[in-house]
Design a protein around this motif. Sequence first.
Motif, PDB file in Angstrom:
ATOM      1  N   GLU A   1       0.830  -1.204   0.000  1.00 18.34           N
ATOM      2  CA  GLU A   1       0.000   0.000   0.000  1.00 18.34           C
ATOM      3  C   GLU A   1       0.865   1.255   0.000  1.00 18.34           C
ATOM      4  OE1 GLU A   1      -2.482  -0.365   3.457  1.00 18.34           O
ATOM      5  OE2 GLU A   1      -3.166  -2.367   2.862  1.00 18.34           O
ATOM      6  N   THR A   2       0.328   2.336  -0.487  1.00 17.49           N
ATOM      7  CA  THR A   2       1.016   3.623  -0.471  1.00 17.49           C
ATOM      8  C   THR A   2       1.100   4.102   0.974  1.00 17.49           C
ATOM      9  OG1 THR A   2       0.146   4.138  -2.646  1.00 17.49           O
ATOM     10  CG2 THR A   2       0.996   5.985  -1.358  1.00 17.49           C
TER      11      THR A   2
ATOM     12  N   PRO B   1       1.412   7.053   3.569  1.00 14.46           N
ATOM     13  CA  PRO B   1       1.392   8.500   3.773  1.00 14.46           C
ATOM     14  C   PRO B   1       2.397   8.877   4.847  1.00 14.46           C
ATOM     15  CG  PRO B   1      -0.463   7.480   4.894  1.00 14.46           C
ATOM     16  CD  PRO B   1       0.292   6.373   4.198  1.00 14.46           C
TER      17      PRO B   1
END
Length: 159
Positions: free
Chosen positions: A155-156, A158
Amino acid sequence: MDDVPPPFVPGAFAGAAHHYRLRVYFEDTDLSGIVYHANYLRYMERARSDMLRLAGIDQRAAMEAGEGAWAVTDLAIKYLRPAKLDDDLHVVSHVEAVRGASVVIAQRILRSHGALSDDLLTEGRVTAAFLSPEGRPRRQPAGWADRFTAVMNGETIPC
C-alpha cells in the motif's frame, strides 16, 4: 548552476518491495576483489534503514525520545555467489511478518546487469525487535505496526 549537487536519491518502493541500489567499492572487498562476507550484512542494514525512513518510521526520534530502538534478534543469511569490485548491486527487501514488538524482513542481494536479468548473490531474513532503553522488548511506537503492515501489503504510505 554547475556547483549545486543533485538531490540525494534514496531507495524506492515498487509495490510491496523496497529497492536499494549500491556499488561495490575497493574498501568493501578483500585482497582478491571479492566482497567481504560481513559487508553483505551492512548492505542489508542500509536497505532496511532506507526502507524504514521511506515508510515514515523515525528511528532517531524514538531513540531521542527515550522510547527505545531496534535490535536484530535473529538473522539467517545464505551466500550463493560472490559480489566483486565495481559490481552494481540491488537489495530487495520485503516485510514478511509484523508483530507487536518485532518485524521480520526478507532480503535479497542481486548483481545488476542493466536491462538483463540479475544474478541472485545472497538471501537473508532478519527479525528485529523494538527494545526499551533498558533492553527489554516493548511494543513498537504507535502507528509503526500499521506502517509495516501497509508496506507488507504494497500500500502507499502516507508520511
